[in-house]
Scaffold this active site. Structure first.
Site, short mmCIF file in Angstrom:
data_model
loop_
_atom_site.label_atom_id
_atom_site.label_comp_id
_atom_site.label_asym_id
_atom_site.label_seq_id
_atom_site.Cartn_x
_atom_site.Cartn_y
_atom_site.Cartn_z
N TYR A 286 36.76 33.56 41.60
CA TYR A 286 37.88 34.50 41.65
C TYR A 286 37.32 35.91 41.81
CZ TYR A 286 41.06 30.78 40.05
OH TYR A 286 41.80 29.64 39.95
N GLU A 287 38.09 36.78 42.46
CA GLU A 287 37.53 38.08 42.85
C GLU A 287 37.22 39.00 41.68
OE1 GLU A 287 40.52 39.43 45.52
OE2 GLU A 287 41.78 40.24 43.94
N SER A 288 37.66 38.64 40.47
CA SER A 288 37.31 39.44 39.30
C SER A 288 35.83 39.29 38.94
CB SER A 288 38.16 39.00 38.11
OG SER A 288 38.03 37.61 37.90
N GLY A 289 35.12 38.41 39.66
CA GLY A 289 33.68 38.27 39.43
C GLY A 289 33.27 36.99 38.74
N HIS B 257 40.08 45.81 48.60
CA HIS B 257 39.23 45.77 47.40
C HIS B 257 37.76 46.02 47.75
CE1 HIS B 257 42.31 44.71 44.73
NE2 HIS B 257 42.09 43.42 44.53
#
Lengths: 256, 285
Positions: free
Chosen positions: A49-52, B104
């Protein structure tokens, strides 16, 4: 048990995923499909997920891309610049899984505005990670429910690039990745035509007619020479998916 | 060295009308209490910078604090629209909002460039899409080694950065763990900073040698605000209040219900109001 159209969309999408995939997951239908695959036939799939959060294994579906559940169950969590630079731009993700508000016949996506950009009729959230997911992942799967406001003849805004105006447009921009290769909807599965890159219906979900699909699409749809029927949802697929949704509703404090 | 202050002193110290501010926290550790204090102090004409405006900027936009928004995804995650952001862009309420929109990847790179004291960020992106046609800040550069054309955006260099962190020690060093987002980059890119923290400890004690730590001499001010991330979360302390994110859709949909909520929960309250979000759930977590 019969699957609802939305469940069929999620199940059809989950079936495409394998243990070998490294998958960049968007929230909503993509997240449900990726986790259904992980909880059924692809337990070793790598979800990012793009939150890392790398290699995360949530027990409930996150409401946001950064719920604590994702970090708690991840192999490791990296900072957001590293996520986008080393992992996504670094070319280490095989599949990007996207949804969108609107799509056109060449699988370009709009999640930015309906109407003019400077005076929008509807201001949508915007691109987030999607523009670079669409260009940097090995290939892109899209899940979206059909409807004439979502499957449109002409996009007011291209947020994420699919196949542009047709075959060859990606290569002309210097993109070496495949772009969208599958679109899973609540009624059917579409793939870009090998010659033109125009989305073509390759499979209809059980009980769905060509007329129904056409009525839910804003452009004259092409159908493959041999249109298959999507195999119906199995008892196991449905049970696991419904269980996942029930756990998720309970976890987010929403009445089940 | 970082100075320990109250939240209201901290906001007064780092924000002034017309300045630019990045209140960061990628879903995790969003500095909501600091957002509320900014509203209470009636700051005006702010340039708000944040990858995901989230509820914190929906509130600042709806109360008229913002002149401009620099962002990359303006929704309520998993729920839908940010209604105050939409009302500002679609209808100019409470006044017109200027927007500078990125992806982003662009913003993450731009924060990193800011922290690295570079004038711009370079990355492989924005291919074939429409954002560059509506945002003149998105440009390109040709690689001097390979000839590849790459996207560029200006470095983010805010007047102020505001973040929420798990802990500060007595020296004013700050510790973050979990989803660490772009907070370190935002603080290092900014001229001055305010860090609100869950807890102040004598010493961090045993910790991972790679935990994200902002040394005291890289931080301007620190305020102790337990629960200050609510309805976002603080890893290991309290969970994200997903039920509140869902409820916000109804609260913020209409101007009247939004203003009533702000009056009751922001204007009539102080920073202490956040402490109750930290305590009860700490036991359960």
């Amino acid at each position: 048990m019969n699957a609802t159209p939305t469940e069929m969309m999620t199940i059809a999408a989950a079936r495409l995923l394998t243990n070998q995939d490294v998958c960049f997951v968007g929230i909503g239908a993509p997240s449900a499909a990726c986790n259904l695959a992980r909880l059924t036939h692809a337990p070793k799939i790598t979800l990012i997920y793009e939150s890392g959060t790398l290699s995360t294994r949530p027990s409930v579906l996150p409401l946001s891309i950064g719920d604590g559940e994702l970090c708690d169950t991840a192999l490791t969590t990296v900072a957001v610049p590293e996520m986008f630079r080393y992992w996504l731009q670094g070319g280490r993700i095989t599949i990007g899984f996207l949804g969108g508000a609107q799509i056109d016949r060449f699988a370009n996506l709009n999640t930015t505005v309906v109407g003019p950009y400077d005076a929008p009729k509807v201001r949508l959230p915007g691109g987030g990670g999607a523009p670079e997911i669409a260009s940097n992942c090995g290939e892109i799967f899209i899940t979206m429910a059909m409807g004439t406001r979502a499957f449109v003849d002409r996009l007011p805004f291209i947020t994420s690039f699919g196949h542009g105006k047709g075959k060859g447009d990606r290569a002309a921009l210097g993109l070496k990745t495949k772009g969208p290769t599958k679109v899973m909807t609540d009624l059917c599965v579409l793939e870009p035509d090998p010659q033109t890159a125009e989305l073509t219906v390759v499979s209809l979900h059980p009980g769905v007619t060509r007329e129904q699909v056409q009525a839910a699409c804003g452009w004259p749809l092409r159908f493959a020479a041999d249109v298959a029927e999507t195999p119906p949802a199995t008892e196991q697929e449905l049970a696991v998916l419904r269980d996942l949704h029930a756990r998720t509703r309970q976890a987010h404090g929403v009445a089940a | 060295m970082a100075e320990f202050v109250s939240l209201s002193q901290g906001i007064e110290a780092v924000l002034s009308d017309g300045c630019s501010v990045a209140m960061e926290g990628f879903t995790h550790l969003i500095p909501h209490a600091a957002g509320h204090e900014t509203i209470r102090q009636g700051k005006r004409r702010l340039t708000l910078i944040r990858m995901t405006p989230d509820l914190i900027y929906d509130q600042l936009i709806g109360t008229g604090c913002a002149q401009k928004l620099i962002f990359s995804w303006g929704g309520n995650p998993g729920v839908g629209s940010l209604h105050r952001f939409r009302d500002a862009v679609e209808n100019g309420w409470p006044h017109r909002l200027e927007i500078e929109e990125h992806s982003h990847a662009a913003m993450a790179n731009a924060y990193e460039a800011g922290a690295a004291n570079l004038p711009f960020a370079v990355f492989r992106g924005y291919k074939g899409v429409d954002l560059p046609s509506v945002n003149p800040q998105i440009r390109s550069v040709t690689c001097p080694y390979t000839g590849e054309v790459l996207a560029t955006v200006p470095a983010i260099r805010p007047d102020a950065a505001i973040i929420h962190a798990l802990k500060a020690d007595r020296e004013g060093n700050v510790l973050l763990e979990g989803i660490v987002g772009v907070q370190k980059e935002a603080v290092l890119a900014a001229k001055r900073s305010l860090v609100t923290v869950e807890e102040i400890v004598e010493d961090f004690g045993p910790r991972n040698a790679n935990a994200v730590i902002l040394p005291s001499w890289a931080v301007t001010t620190i305020a102790h605000v337990p629960g200050g991330a609510y309805p976002s979360y603080a890893h290991g302390c309290y969970k994200r209040a997903n039920d509140f994110y869902i409820a916000w859709d109804r609260i913020a949909r209409e101007r009247e219900t939004f203003l009533a909520w702000i009056k009751e929960n922001v204007l009539a309250k102080g920073p202490d109001a956040f402490a109750r979000h930290a305590q009860p759930q700490r036991e359960a977590a």
